[in-house]
Design a protein around this motif. Structure first.
Motif, PDB file in Angstrom:
ATOM      1  N   VAL A   1       0.850  -1.187  -0.068  1.00 36.10           N
ATOM      2  CA  VAL A   1       0.064   0.128  -0.120  1.00 36.10           C
ATOM      3  C   VAL A   1       1.031   1.255   0.006  1.00 36.10           C
ATOM      4  O   VAL A   1       0.968   2.203   0.841  1.00 36.10           O
ATOM      5  CB  VAL A   1      -1.180  -0.022   1.247  1.00 36.10           C
ATOM      6  CG1 VAL A   1      -2.039   1.093   1.264  1.00 36.10           C
ATOM      7  CG2 VAL A   1      -1.644  -1.392   1.177  1.00 36.10           C
ATOM      8  N   GLY A   2       1.751   1.356  -1.077  1.00 30.31           N
ATOM      9  CA  GLY A   2       2.407   2.495  -1.158  1.00 30.31           C
ATOM     10  C   GLY A   2       2.014   3.622  -2.042  1.00 30.31           C
ATOM     11  O   GLY A   2       0.958   3.572  -2.124  1.00 30.31           O
ATOM     12  N   ASN A   3       2.755   4.523  -2.579  1.00 30.53           N
ATOM     13  CA  ASN A   3       2.490   5.587  -3.449  1.00 30.53           C
ATOM     14  C   ASN A   3       1.714   5.251  -4.755  1.00 30.53           C
ATOM     15  O   ASN A   3       0.395   5.674  -4.960  1.00 30.53           O
ATOM     16  CB  ASN A   3       3.535   6.458  -4.000  1.00 30.53           C
ATOM     17  CG  ASN A   3       4.122   7.105  -2.713  1.00 30.53           C
ATOM     18  OD1 ASN A   3       3.325   8.002  -2.266  1.00 30.53           O
ATOM     19  ND2 ASN A   3       5.379   7.397  -2.770  1.00 30.53           N
ATOM     20  N   CYS A   4       2.016   4.049  -5.372  1.00 28.44           N
ATOM     21  CA  CYS A   4       1.423   3.512  -6.331  1.00 28.44           C
ATOM     22  C   CYS A   4      -0.158   3.026  -6.101  1.00 28.44           C
ATOM     23  O   CYS A   4      -1.145   3.298  -6.814  1.00 28.44           O
ATOM     24  CB  CYS A   4       1.842   2.350  -7.054  1.00 28.44           C
ATOM     25  SG  CYS A   4       2.514   2.450  -8.702  1.00 28.44           S
ATOM     26  N   ALA A   5      -0.184   2.318  -5.141  1.00 25.98           N
ATOM     27  CA  ALA A   5      -1.586   1.826  -4.570  1.00 25.98           C
ATOM     28  C   ALA A   5      -2.410   3.128  -4.120  1.00 25.98           C
ATOM     29  O   ALA A   5      -3.588   2.976  -4.346  1.00 25.98           O
ATOM     30  CB  ALA A   5      -1.429   0.977  -3.283  1.00 25.98           C
ATOM     31  N   SER A   6      -1.887   4.116  -3.470  1.00 25.52           N
ATOM     32  CA  SER A   6      -2.447   5.294  -3.119  1.00 25.52           C
ATOM     33  C   SER A   6      -3.174   5.983  -4.386  1.00 25.52           C
ATOM     34  O   SER A   6      -4.326   6.204  -4.352  1.00 25.52           O
ATOM     35  CB  SER A   6      -1.741   6.231  -2.400  1.00 25.52           C
ATOM     36  OG  SER A   6      -2.255   7.723  -2.217  1.00 25.52           O
ATOM     37  N   ALA A   7      -2.261   6.093  -5.481  1.00 22.98           N
ATOM     38  CA  ALA A   7      -2.880   6.926  -6.687  1.00 22.98           C
ATOM     39  C   ALA A   7      -3.988   6.050  -7.202  1.00 22.98           C
ATOM     40  O   ALA A   7      -4.736   6.516  -7.874  1.00 22.98           O
ATOM     41  CB  ALA A   7      -1.742   7.082  -7.682  1.00 22.98           C
ATOM     42  N   LEU A   8      -3.626   4.642  -7.362  1.00 21.19           N
ATOM     43  CA  LEU A   8      -4.832   3.705  -8.071  1.00 21.19           C
ATOM     44  C   LEU A   8      -6.190   3.795  -7.125  1.00 21.19           C
ATOM     45  O   LEU A   8      -7.219   3.790  -7.834  1.00 21.19           O
ATOM     46  CB  LEU A   8      -4.149   2.370  -8.019  1.00 21.19           C
ATOM     47  CG  LEU A   8      -5.131   1.040  -8.444  1.00 21.19           C
ATOM     48  CD1 LEU A   8      -5.579   1.595  -9.899  1.00 21.19           C
ATOM     49  CD2 LEU A   8      -4.528  -0.116  -8.326  1.00 21.19           C
ATOM     50  N   VAL A   9      -6.027   3.740  -5.712  1.00 20.45           N
ATOM     51  CA  VAL A   9      -7.449   3.741  -5.042  1.00 20.45           C
ATOM     52  C   VAL A   9      -8.031   5.106  -5.202  1.00 20.45           C
ATOM     53  O   VAL A   9      -9.218   5.071  -5.122  1.00 20.45           O
ATOM     54  CB  VAL A   9      -6.818   3.413  -3.481  1.00 20.45           C
ATOM     55  CG1 VAL A   9      -8.104   3.641  -2.587  1.00 20.45           C
ATOM     56  CG2 VAL A   9      -6.538   1.994  -3.319  1.00 20.45           C
TER      57      VAL A   9
END
Ligand SMILES: NC(=O)c1ccc[n+]([C@@H]2O[C@H](COP(=O)([O-])OP(=O)(O)OC[C@H]3O[C@@H](n4cnc5c(N)ncnc54)[C@H](O)[C@@H]3O)[C@@H](O)[C@H]2O)c1
Length: 354
Positions: free
Chosen positions: A14-22
């Motif tokens: 749940v890093g930066n990429c996951a944050s942008a995706l969610v």
């Protein structure tokens, strides 16, 4: 045509990429017309809208994220990608996965690992009814990526490997997913505004016009945890992959260097890419290009990820198994087989429309 069942997805990391995706899922959830969906390549893909994607499980190891609702964990330190949307509580609690090599020597200083016991990934994937697993671990987390791929196989899900660990491009893994009757795609996601793609396109254009490129480099500076991890563990491999990729854009040999260079914390999730191109043209007259591309790293993965997730579900519905070349070539820097950009685009469109 609207599909009835949601695309149930699990997030690994749940890093930066996951944050942008969610955040992106929320941002585009009420978009009705393609004209409104600025920033998306496809509002509807194979009948699926972004709002058809549902996160049903998430894993991390960071003490600030474990046990939190995903809507809160995506903003926890050291995540530093900007807030793009208000995300209400999602009812998805972040589970503690096995650490393995997930945290590197440098990121150890900014991430405290939770001392909660690690949970069974396979069990959670099954209980949550996940059908697609998206691997967003740090690039140096080779053993951890392999562990989650293993658990994905036994849980009967499709696997999307956004990281540079070779899984889809590894014959043995491809064979195992094929045998299990599951789709596998990867490796290393292509950005929407990619520095390497931009560099190659420029070189191709110049070379096509008769310019002889003699020297060129592309160097990146970023402030996300991923840039810090790269500095520690994957700088050399990324440099090799990117340099080879850029070299392939020229029909002759030139001096080429391409790859990540450094971490500057105050840049936050920004990534600055510097390009230098030197060549000669008519009557040996010299030319030079000095360029800078500035992007925010994680949102740069969002549009491509939304396409890949929907395409993986389409492959799963069609009972396609093993590596799905049409998705790998379209969306990943290191697919099992490299094909020219235009061929990859056509393969993907034909796959969606078939
Ligand atoms: N534009 C992009 O952001 C982009 C493009 C292409 C590829 N990628 C790849 O996507 C991946 C994720 O990038 P990011 O910027 O989100 O990285 P990040 O460092 O922000 O996030 C990684 C997350 O994984 C967690 N983690 C570490 N070990 C773990 C483990 N064993 N189990 C579960 N979680 C663990 C970390 O705590 C962190 O939350 C990287 O491999 C990167 O190379 C990103």
């Amino acid at each position: 045509m609207q599909h009835l069942s949601k695309i149930k997805m699990a997030l690994i990391g749940v890093g930066n990429c996951a944050s942008a995706l969610v955040q992106g899922l929320r941002y585009y959830s009420n978009c009705k017309r393609a004209e409104e969906s600025v920033g998306l390549r496809h509002l509807i893909l194979g009948g699926f809208h972004p709002k058809d994607i549902e996160v049903v499980a998430a894993f991390d190891v960071n003490v600030r994220k474990i046990g939190k609702d995903l809507s809160e964990a995506i903003f926890a330190h050291p995540n530093n990608t900007p807030k793009l949307a208000d995300v209400p509580p999602l009812g998805v609690t972040v589970h503690k996965g096995p650490v393995l090599d997930g945290i590197g020597e440098y990121t150890r200083h900014i991430i405290e690992v939770s001392n909660k016991p690690e949970e069974s990934v396979e069990k959670i994937l099954k209980e949550s009814d996940a059908e697609i697993v998206v691997n967003l671990l740090p690039s140096g987390a080779t053993k951890a990526s392999q562990h989650y791929a293993e658990q994905t196989l036994t849980a009967g899900c499709a696997f999307i490997n956004a990281t540079p660990t070779f899984i889809a491009s590894n014959e043995s893994w491809a064979g195992r997913f094929e045998k299990a009757g599951l789709p596998l795609v990867g490796d290393d996601l292509i950005d929407q505004v990619g520095a390497t793609t931009l560099h190659k396109t420029l070189l191709q254009l110049l070379s096509m016009n008769g310019v002889r490129i003699t020297q060129t480099y592309q160097l990146d500076v970023g402030g996300g945890a991923e840039s810090l991890d790269t500095l520690d563990r994957t700088k050399d491999i990324k440099r090799t992959v990117k340099t080879e990729s850029v070299e392939s854009a020229l029909p002759y040999k030139a001096e080429v260097v391409a790859g990540s260079t450094d971490y500057v914390d105050f840049l936050q999730n920004r990534r600055d890419s510097y390009f230098w191109i030197k060549g000669i043209h008519f009557c040996n007259v010299p030319m030079q290009i000095d360029l800078k591309l500035s992007t925010i790293d994680a949102p740069n993965a969002g549009s491509v990820l939304l396409d890949v997730i929907r395409a993986a579900r389409i492959a799963k519905d069609r009972k396609q198994k093993g590596t799905i070349q049409q998705i790998c070539a379209y969306a990943f820097k290191h697919p099992p087989k490299q094909v020219p950009l235009e061929t990859a685009e056509k393969m993907f469109t034909d796959f969606i429309n078939q």
